[in-house]
Design a protein around this motif. Sequence first.
Motif, PDB file in Angstrom:
ATOM      1  N   ILE A  45       0.831  -1.205   0.000  1.00 32.41           N
ATOM      2  CA  ILE A  45       0.000   0.000   0.000  1.00 32.41           C
ATOM      3  C   ILE A  45       0.867   1.258   0.000  1.00 32.41           C
ATOM      4  CG2 ILE A  45      -1.642   1.342   1.388  1.00 32.41           C
ATOM      5  CD1 ILE A  45      -2.849  -1.376   2.229  1.00 32.41           C
ATOM      6  N   GLU A  46       1.964   1.241   0.726  1.00 31.02           N
ATOM      7  CA  GLU A  46       2.843   2.406   0.816  1.00 31.02           C
ATOM      8  C   GLU A  46       3.734   2.572  -0.413  1.00 31.02           C
ATOM      9  OE1 GLU A  46       4.956   1.756   4.428  1.00 31.02           O
ATOM     10  OE2 GLU A  46       3.210   2.190   5.686  1.00 31.02           O
ATOM     11  N   SER A  47       3.861   1.540  -1.222  1.00 33.75           N
ATOM     12  CA  SER A  47       4.757   1.601  -2.376  1.00 33.75           C
ATOM     13  C   SER A  47       4.072   2.284  -3.557  1.00 33.75           C
ATOM     14  CB  SER A  47       5.201   0.200  -2.789  1.00 33.75           C
ATOM     15  OG  SER A  47       4.145  -0.484  -3.428  1.00 33.75           O
ATOM     16  N   VAL A  48       4.855   2.586  -4.583  1.00 31.44           N
ATOM     17  CA  VAL A  48       4.308   3.166  -5.813  1.00 31.44           C
ATOM     18  C   VAL A  48       3.957   2.077  -6.834  1.00 31.44           C
ATOM     19  CG1 VAL A  48       5.518   5.353  -5.530  1.00 31.44           C
ATOM     20  CG2 VAL A  48       6.606   3.500  -6.803  1.00 31.44           C
ATOM     21  N   PHE A  49       4.115   0.818  -6.459  1.00 37.17           N
ATOM     22  CA  PHE A  49       3.857  -0.282  -7.381  1.00 37.17           C
ATOM     23  C   PHE A  49       2.416  -0.273  -7.875  1.00 37.17           C
ATOM     24  CE2 PHE A  49       2.669  -4.641  -8.416  1.00 37.17           C
ATOM     25  CZ  PHE A  49       3.642  -4.961  -9.330  1.00 37.17           C
ATOM     26  N   LEU A  50       1.453   0.008  -7.000  1.00 29.55           N
ATOM     27  CA  LEU A  50       0.042  -0.011  -7.384  1.00 29.55           C
ATOM     28  C   LEU A  50      -0.298   1.084  -8.385  1.00 29.55           C
ATOM     29  CD1 LEU A  50      -1.693  -0.768  -3.969  1.00 29.55           C
ATOM     30  CD2 LEU A  50      -1.238  -2.347  -5.852  1.00 29.55           C
ATOM     31  N   GLU A  51       0.423   2.211  -8.323  1.00 28.22           N
ATOM     32  CA  GLU A  51       0.167   3.304  -9.263  1.00 28.22           C
ATOM     33  C   GLU A  51       0.503   2.914 -10.696  1.00 28.22           C
ATOM     34  OE1 GLU A  51       2.263   6.779  -8.011  1.00 28.22           O
ATOM     35  OE2 GLU A  51       1.372   6.748  -6.022  1.00 28.22           O
ATOM     36  N   ARG A  52       1.453   2.024 -10.867  1.00 27.84           N
ATOM     37  CA  ARG A  52       1.912   1.621 -12.199  1.00 27.84           C
ATOM     38  C   ARG A  52       1.163   0.409 -12.749  1.00 27.84           C
ATOM     39  NH1 ARG A  52       7.805   1.520 -10.045  1.00 27.84           N
ATOM     40  NH2 ARG A  52       8.103   3.713  -9.606  1.00 27.84           N
ATOM     41  N   LEU A  53       0.259  -0.149 -11.973  1.00 29.72           N
ATOM     42  CA  LEU A  53      -0.417  -1.379 -12.357  1.00 29.72           C
ATOM     43  C   LEU A  53      -1.667  -1.068 -13.186  1.00 29.72           C
ATOM     44  CD1 LEU A  53       0.036  -4.388 -11.743  1.00 29.72           C
ATOM     45  CD2 LEU A  53      -1.568  -4.133  -9.865  1.00 29.72           C
ATOM     46  N   PRO A  54      -1.729  -1.524 -14.439  1.00 26.69           N
ATOM     47  CA  PRO A  54      -2.901  -1.237 -15.267  1.00 26.69           C
ATOM     48  C   PRO A  54      -4.095  -2.113 -14.864  1.00 26.69           C
ATOM     49  CG  PRO A  54      -1.381  -2.601 -16.486  1.00 26.69           C
ATOM     50  CD  PRO A  54      -0.709  -2.268 -15.173  1.00 26.69           C
ATOM     51  N   PHE A  55      -5.283  -1.595 -15.080  1.00 33.32           N
ATOM     52  CA  PHE A  55      -6.517  -2.337 -14.808  1.00 33.32           C
ATOM     53  C   PHE A  55      -7.433  -2.224 -16.017  1.00 33.32           C
ATOM     54  CE2 PHE A  55     -11.017  -2.015 -13.537  1.00 33.32           C
ATOM     55  CZ  PHE A  55     -11.215  -3.312 -13.099  1.00 33.32           C
ATOM     56  N   ARG A  56      -8.025  -3.339 -16.394  1.00 33.27           N
ATOM     57  CA  ARG A  56      -9.059  -3.342 -17.434  1.00 33.27           C
ATOM     58  C   ARG A  56     -10.087  -4.391 -17.027  1.00 33.27           C
ATOM     59  NH1 ARG A  56     -10.026  -1.308 -22.239  1.00 33.27           N
ATOM     60  NH2 ARG A  56      -7.919  -0.524 -22.493  1.00 33.27           N
ATOM     61  N   CYS A  57     -11.328  -3.941 -16.850  1.00 29.60           N
ATOM     62  CA  CYS A  57     -12.423  -4.830 -16.482  1.00 29.60           C
ATOM     63  C   CYS A  57     -12.708  -5.765 -17.654  1.00 29.60           C
ATOM     64  CB  CYS A  57     -13.655  -3.992 -16.130  1.00 29.60           C
ATOM     65  SG  CYS A  57     -15.098  -4.977 -15.667  1.00 29.60           S
ATOM     66  N   GLN A  58     -12.727  -7.062 -17.409  1.00 30.72           N
ATOM     67  CA  GLN A  58     -12.964  -8.030 -18.478  1.00 30.72           C
ATOM     68  C   GLN A  58     -14.381  -7.952 -19.044  1.00 30.72           C
ATOM     69  OE1 GLN A  58     -10.702  -9.933 -20.005  1.00 30.72           O
ATOM     70  NE2 GLN A  58      -9.187  -8.902 -18.753  1.00 30.72           N
TER      71      GLN A  58
END
Length: 78
Positions: A45-58
């Motif tokens: 949660i504290e990292s920036v990893f989640l900001e770079r993770l793409p999401f696309r609803c199937q």
Amino acid sequence: MNVAVVRASAWFTLHIQCDNCMRDSEMPIEMPVGDDVPRDVEELIESVFLERLPFRCQPCGGVIGKLIGINGGGSYDY
């Protein structure tokens, strides 16, 4: 003398709700091996990893999602 190097990798399951169709989905992720990668939920949660993770609803193709939960943070050796 041979020395074996054991690498540990953390895994998480992100629970995301699509902002368009409101469906819930799961996204399993495996963290890369390294010193500066998150190993538990708080670090993720504290990292920036989640900001770079793409999401696309199937089902609907929406690209905006709301993170509603995270499971995991365990590690396994390989």
